[in-house]
Write a protein that holds these residues in place. Structure first.
Motif, PDB file in Angstrom:
ATOM      1  N   VAL A  94      -5.734   2.907  -0.936  1.00 47.18           N
ATOM      2  CA  VAL A  94      -4.736   3.953  -1.167  1.00 47.18           C
ATOM      3  C   VAL A  94      -5.383   5.322  -1.299  1.00 47.18           C
ATOM      4  O   VAL A  94      -4.907   6.308  -0.728  1.00 47.18           O
ATOM      5  CB  VAL A  94      -3.898   3.617  -2.420  1.00 47.18           C
ATOM      6  CG1 VAL A  94      -3.054   4.826  -2.837  1.00 47.18           C
ATOM      7  CG2 VAL A  94      -2.996   2.418  -2.152  1.00 47.18           C
ATOM      8  N   THR A  95      -6.496   5.413  -2.029  1.00 43.28           N
ATOM      9  CA  THR A  95      -7.131   6.717  -2.231  1.00 43.28           C
ATOM     10  C   THR A  95      -7.817   7.236  -0.968  1.00 43.28           C
ATOM     11  O   THR A  95      -8.223   8.399  -0.923  1.00 43.28           O
ATOM     12  CB  THR A  95      -8.143   6.664  -3.383  1.00 43.28           C
ATOM     13  OG1 THR A  95      -9.059   5.578  -3.184  1.00 43.28           O
ATOM     14  CG2 THR A  95      -7.432   6.485  -4.715  1.00 43.28           C
TER      15      THR A  95
ATOM     16  N   ARG B 149      -6.198   7.332   1.906  1.00 43.31           N
ATOM     17  CA  ARG B 149      -5.120   7.806   2.771  1.00 43.31           C
ATOM     18  C   ARG B 149      -5.062   9.335   2.798  1.00 43.31           C
ATOM     19  O   ARG B 149      -5.341   9.999   1.779  1.00 43.31           O
ATOM     20  CB  ARG B 149      -3.780   7.231   2.298  1.00 43.31           C
ATOM     21  CG  ARG B 149      -3.671   5.726   2.511  1.00 43.31           C
ATOM     22  CD  ARG B 149      -2.260   5.230   2.271  1.00 43.31           C
ATOM     23  NE  ARG B 149      -2.063   3.933   2.921  1.00 43.31           N
ATOM     24  CZ  ARG B 149      -0.874   3.406   3.157  1.00 43.31           C
ATOM     25  NH1 ARG B 149       0.229   4.058   2.810  1.00 43.31           N
ATOM     26  NH2 ARG B 149      -0.780   2.232   3.763  1.00 43.31           N
TER      27      ARG B 149
ATOM     28  N   CYS C 278       2.349   1.654  -3.458  1.00 44.89           N
ATOM     29  CA  CYS C 278       1.310   2.075  -4.400  1.00 44.89           C
ATOM     30  C   CYS C 278       0.974   3.551  -4.206  1.00 44.89           C
ATOM     31  O   CYS C 278       0.816   4.295  -5.179  1.00 44.89           O
ATOM     32  CB  CYS C 278       0.068   1.211  -4.217  1.00 44.89           C
ATOM     33  SG  CYS C 278      -1.223   1.516  -5.426  1.00 44.89           S
ATOM     34  N   THR C 279       0.872   3.983  -2.965  1.00 45.47           N
ATOM     35  CA  THR C 279       0.591   5.395  -2.676  1.00 45.47           C
ATOM     36  C   THR C 279       1.673   6.284  -3.253  1.00 45.47           C
ATOM     37  O   THR C 279       1.393   7.309  -3.898  1.00 45.47           O
ATOM     38  CB  THR C 279       0.498   5.620  -1.156  1.00 45.47           C
ATOM     39  OG1 THR C 279      -0.528   4.790  -0.612  1.00 45.47           O
ATOM     40  CG2 THR C 279       0.183   7.077  -0.837  1.00 45.47           C
ATOM     41  N   ASP C 280       2.918   5.909  -3.038  1.00 49.25           N
ATOM     42  CA  ASP C 280       4.036   6.698  -3.562  1.00 49.25           C
ATOM     43  C   ASP C 280       3.994   6.764  -5.082  1.00 49.25           C
ATOM     44  O   ASP C 280       4.223   7.819  -5.683  1.00 49.25           O
ATOM     45  CB  ASP C 280       5.354   6.083  -3.096  1.00 49.25           C
ATOM     46  CG  ASP C 280       6.564   6.856  -3.600  1.00 49.25           C
ATOM     47  OD1 ASP C 280       6.752   8.013  -3.167  1.00 49.25           O
ATOM     48  OD2 ASP C 280       7.320   6.310  -4.435  1.00 49.25           O
TER      49      ASP C 280
ATOM     50  N   GLU D 211      -2.622  11.437   2.653  1.00 53.94           N
ATOM     51  CA  GLU D 211      -1.719  12.048   1.679  1.00 53.94           C
ATOM     52  C   GLU D 211      -2.305  12.086   0.272  1.00 53.94           C
ATOM     53  O   GLU D 211      -1.781  12.774  -0.608  1.00 53.94           O
ATOM     54  CB  GLU D 211      -0.362  11.338   1.663  1.00 53.94           C
ATOM     55  CG  GLU D 211      -0.406   9.853   1.417  1.00 53.94           C
ATOM     56  CD  GLU D 211      -0.447   9.020   2.690  1.00 53.94           C
ATOM     57  OE1 GLU D 211       0.314   8.040   2.765  1.00 53.94           O
ATOM     58  OE2 GLU D 211      -1.232   9.365   3.596  1.00 53.94           O
ATOM     59  N   MET D 212      -3.396  11.340   0.048  1.00 50.83           N
ATOM     60  CA  MET D 212      -4.023  11.313  -1.267  1.00 50.83           C
ATOM     61  C   MET D 212      -5.226  12.253  -1.360  1.00 50.83           C
ATOM     62  O   MET D 212      -5.864  12.329  -2.411  1.00 50.83           O
ATOM     63  CB  MET D 212      -4.481   9.892  -1.595  1.00 50.83           C
ATOM     64  CG  MET D 212      -3.355   8.893  -1.827  1.00 50.83           C
ATOM     65  SD  MET D 212      -2.510   9.141  -3.407  1.00 50.83           S
ATOM     66  CE  MET D 212      -3.809   8.733  -4.568  1.00 50.83           C
TER      67      MET D 212
ATOM     68  N   LEU E 277       0.828  -1.208   0.000  1.00 48.32           N
ATOM     69  CA  LEU E 277       0.000   0.000   0.000  1.00 48.32           C
ATOM     70  C   LEU E 277       0.860   1.254   0.000  1.00 48.32           C
ATOM     71  O   LEU E 277       0.541   2.237  -0.691  1.00 48.32           O
ATOM     72  CB  LEU E 277      -0.928  -0.007   1.208  1.00 48.32           C
ATOM     73  CG  LEU E 277      -2.032  -1.074   1.207  1.00 48.32           C
ATOM     74  CD1 LEU E 277      -2.758  -1.075   2.541  1.00 48.32           C
ATOM     75  CD2 LEU E 277      -3.010  -0.840   0.065  1.00 48.32           C
ATOM     76  N   SER E 278       1.945   1.240   0.752  1.00 45.25           N
ATOM     77  CA  SER E 278       2.829   2.409   0.798  1.00 45.25           C
ATOM     78  C   SER E 278       3.491   2.640  -0.557  1.00 45.25           C
ATOM     79  O   SER E 278       3.588   3.779  -1.025  1.00 45.25           O
ATOM     80  CB  SER E 278       3.902   2.215   1.878  1.00 45.25           C
ATOM     81  OG  SER E 278       3.321   2.177   3.164  1.00 45.25           O
TER      82      SER E 278
END
Length: 305
Positions: free
Chosen positions: A151-152, A154, A119-121, A156-157, A116-117
């Protein structure tokens, strides 16, 4: 902007239509990135005519990146590596068109914290680099769909505009399946809310795309015997009523792609030359793809103005 392409079933035209939309936006001058998150069958490269990645690549693809086996996934410049005659001659004024393929025989995999991390990055980096990032997800309520929802959600997104296109063919079974994928007990909305998404915001970012839609009023269907023509019109009306009842109707639809022989027989990009020069494709299909591509970031079309 991130656009997630989803479908409950295979064979909905999800990948070939999404690739055509990416192509159209690149032709219009946008920098476009296409991610093949169809982990069970990474075949987007076939639509872009990139022989080296027809069934994914041998290492270094999105599987390898998400599993921590490489720091950056392989990027394919479609304008350079495609064997499609039109694509190899990059049109003046076009933006970049980049494909991130999956790994050959990568398969689906469970989603963990590290994945997940990463993918987020990846989403954040690509969103800052490209005007449009198209993410082609595996069919059904897959690990890929779950990862996109996680991820979406989170923090940060939160500043990233993420929207969903849910594809279905114009049949009773596909309408019901598409509705279930979005609104069902374990559907996209329920899964998103469980992960912290705001329900109304998520719902507003989901639209449906009808693919392979026959028009009873156009040839060759308009030339069939009267009883068959009447039956087709009745079926079309019943489908409209079913779609409205399942909240997959006109107000939730972003676009429809006509039944197109080229896309049925050979899943490929529809170019202007296919319509004007060789005349193997229909102008209605080209116009539908242009219209849908233009609506991807049109807030009025999404009812978000």
């Amino acid at each position: 902007m991130l656009i997630f392409a989803a479908s409950d079933k295979g064979g909905t035209g999800r990948s070939v239509t999404s690739a055509n939309l990416a192509f159209r936006r690149a032709l219009a001058g946008d920098d476009v990135c296409y991610l093949d998150f169809d982990f069970g069958s990474p075949t987007a490269a076939a639509v872009f005519d990139v022989p080296s990645a027809l069934r994914g690549i041998d290492g270094g693809g999105l599987h390898s990146y998400l599993l921590g086996k490489t720091n950056d996934p392989v990027r394919i410049d479609v304008w350079v590596d495609s064997e499609h005659e039109v694509l190899r001659d990059r049109p003046t004024g076009s933006g970049s068109l980049v494909l991130l393929p999956g790994d050959r025989s990568g398969g689906e995999f469970a989603v963990g914290k590290d994945i997940l991390s990463r993918c987020t990055d990846l989403f954040l980096r690509l969103n800052s680099e490209f005007d449009l990032v198209m993410v082609d997800l595996s069919a059904g309520r897959s690990y890929a769909v779950d990862m996109a929802l996680e991820v979406t959600s989170r923090p940060e997104m939160q500043g990233v505009d993420a929207r969903w296109l849910v594809y279905h063919r114009w049949t009773r079974q596909h309408v019901i399946a598409a509705s279930g994928l979005v609104y069902g007990e374990r559907g996209i909305i329920a899964g998103g809310v469980a992960r912290g998404h705001d329900e109304e915001r998520l719902r507003a970012g989901i639209r449906f795309v009808r693919a392979a839609v026959p028009d009873p009023e156009a040839q060759p269907w308009s030339l069939v015997p009267p009883p068959q023509s009447a039956w087709m019109r009745k079926c079309d009306q019943e489908l409209d009523e079913l779609a409205a009842d399942r909240d997959v109707g006109f107000s939730r639809m972003l676009g429809a792609i006509p039944l197109e022989p080229v896309l049925q027989w050979r899943e490929q990009l529809i170019t202007d030359e296919d319509v004007i020069a060789s005349r193997i494709a229909n102008i209605e299909t080209l116009q539908a793809l242009r219209d849908l591509a233009a609506k991807l970031d049109d807030d009025d079309a999404w009812g978000q103005s």
